[in-house]
Write a protein that holds these residues in place. Structure first.
Motif, short mmCIF file in Angstrom:
data_model
loop_
_atom_site.label_atom_id
_atom_site.label_comp_id
_atom_site.label_asym_id
_atom_site.label_seq_id
_atom_site.Cartn_x
_atom_site.Cartn_y
_atom_site.Cartn_z
N HIS A 30 0.85 -1.19 0.00
CA HIS A 30 0.00 0.00 0.00
C HIS A 30 0.89 1.25 0.00
O HIS A 30 1.67 1.44 0.93
CB HIS A 30 -0.90 0.03 1.24
N PRO A 31 0.77 2.11 -1.02
CA PRO A 31 1.50 3.39 -1.02
C PRO A 31 0.97 4.29 0.10
O PRO A 31 -0.24 4.30 0.36
CB PRO A 31 1.20 3.99 -2.38
N THR A 32 1.85 5.02 0.74
CA THR A 32 1.46 5.91 1.84
C THR A 32 2.07 7.29 1.66
O THR A 32 3.17 7.43 1.12
CB THR A 32 1.93 5.34 3.20
N THR A 33 1.35 8.32 2.09
CA THR A 33 1.86 9.69 2.09
C THR A 33 1.39 10.41 3.35
O THR A 33 0.40 10.01 3.97
CB THR A 33 1.38 10.51 0.87
N VAL A 34 2.09 11.48 3.69
CA VAL A 34 1.70 12.35 4.80
C VAL A 34 1.78 13.79 4.31
O VAL A 34 2.78 14.20 3.72
CB VAL A 34 2.62 12.17 6.03
N GLN A 35 0.72 14.57 4.55
CA GLN A 35 0.73 16.00 4.24
C GLN A 35 1.13 16.73 5.53
O GLN A 35 0.44 16.61 6.55
CB GLN A 35 -0.64 16.48 3.76
N ILE A 36 2.21 17.48 5.44
CA ILE A 36 2.78 18.06 6.66
C ILE A 36 3.21 19.51 6.39
O ILE A 36 3.69 19.83 5.31
CB ILE A 36 3.96 17.18 7.14
N TYR A 37 3.01 20.35 7.39
CA TYR A 37 3.45 21.75 7.32
C TYR A 37 4.70 21.85 8.17
O TYR A 37 4.67 21.60 9.38
CB TYR A 37 2.36 22.68 7.86
N GLY A 38 5.83 22.17 7.54
CA GLY A 38 7.07 22.27 8.30
C GLY A 38 8.26 22.41 7.39
O GLY A 38 8.14 22.53 6.17
N ASN A 39 9.45 22.41 8.00
CA ASN A 39 10.71 22.43 7.26
C ASN A 39 11.79 21.66 8.01
O ASN A 39 12.93 21.63 7.58
CB ASN A 39 11.17 23.86 6.97
N ASN A 40 11.42 21.06 9.13
CA ASN A 40 12.39 20.32 9.92
C ASN A 40 11.67 19.18 10.64
O ASN A 40 11.85 18.98 11.83
CB ASN A 40 13.08 21.25 10.92
N SER A 41 10.84 18.44 9.91
CA SER A 41 10.08 17.34 10.47
C SER A 41 10.34 16.08 9.65
O SER A 41 10.95 16.15 8.58
CB SER A 41 8.57 17.65 10.45
N GLN A 69 3.98 20.33 2.60
CA GLN A 69 4.70 19.37 1.78
C GLN A 69 3.99 18.02 1.88
O GLN A 69 3.39 17.70 2.89
CB GLN A 69 6.13 19.21 2.28
N THR A 70 4.08 17.24 0.82
CA THR A 70 3.58 15.87 0.84
C THR A 70 4.77 14.94 0.87
O THR A 70 5.59 14.95 -0.06
CB THR A 70 2.69 15.58 -0.38
N LEU A 71 4.89 14.18 1.94
CA LEU A 71 5.99 13.23 2.07
C LEU A 71 5.53 11.87 1.56
O LEU A 71 4.53 11.33 2.03
CB LEU A 71 6.42 13.10 3.54
N ASN A 72 6.26 11.32 0.61
CA ASN A 72 6.01 9.97 0.14
C ASN A 72 6.70 9.03 1.11
O ASN A 72 7.92 8.89 1.08
CB ASN A 72 6.54 9.79 -1.28
N THR A 73 5.93 8.38 1.97
CA THR A 73 6.51 7.52 3.00
C THR A 73 6.63 6.07 2.53
O THR A 73 6.94 5.19 3.33
CB THR A 73 5.70 7.62 4.31
N GLY A 74 6.41 5.82 1.25
CA GLY A 74 6.71 4.53 0.66
C GLY A 74 5.57 3.53 0.65
O GLY A 74 4.50 3.77 1.18
#
Length: 149
Positions: free
Chosen positions: A75-86, A116-121
């Motif tokens: 299952h592909p996963t992503t997280v939408q996050i507001y930051g620059n050091n997370s 940012q949207t992080l592709n967590t794999g």
């Protein structure tokens, strides 16, 4: 006859539960589904008016979300996050209760704080087990939501 009726009800329910569990492939969860990984950090996190999780403490804190899964496979996963050091990572658990398929830690891009949207794999999920999201959320950072496909 009563025993047969009970068996028929159980079988019918089992079929409904099985088909309902496999019907939805794509899922979206608000950041409010995350919670503090440590009870002592619970006061650091607040839910915004947009159902995002905000870290109001002065240092980075660990937030987690656990999602039960029914569909076996990747299952592909992503997280939408507001930051620059997370950062965020995902893992799945297996039948013996440990992290069985840990993904790489994915960091936000440095610079001004931005969404940012992080592709967590892609994580492999065993039947009826959970997928776990772990994020180190910086001060003032926000988790807006996360997805599982």
């Amino acid at each position: 006859m009563k025993g047969f009726q009970t068996l028929a009800k159980v079988c019918a329910f089992g079929v409904v539960a099985l088909s309902a569990g496999t019907a939805a492939a794509w899922q979206y969860y608000p950041g409010a589904a995350f919670k503090a990984a440590y009870a002592s950090d619970a006061s650091c996190f607040n839910v915004s008016s947009y159902s995002g999780l905000v870290n109001n403490c002065s240092t980075t804190r660990l937030a987690i979300a656990t999602v039960p899964m029914w569909t076996v496979g990747y299952h592909p996963t992503t997280v939408q996050i507001y930051g620059n050091n997370s950062w965020c990572e995902t893992t799945t658990v297996n039948g013996v209760g440990n992290g069985a398929h840990l993904g790489a830690t994915t960091y936000t891009v440095a610079g001004p704080m931005a969404w940012q949207t992080l592709n967590t794999g892609d994580r492999y999920v065993w039947e009826d087990f959970a997928l776990v999201f772990r994020c180190g959320l910086q001060s003032g950072g926000m988790i807006g939501g996360f997805t599982i496909d």
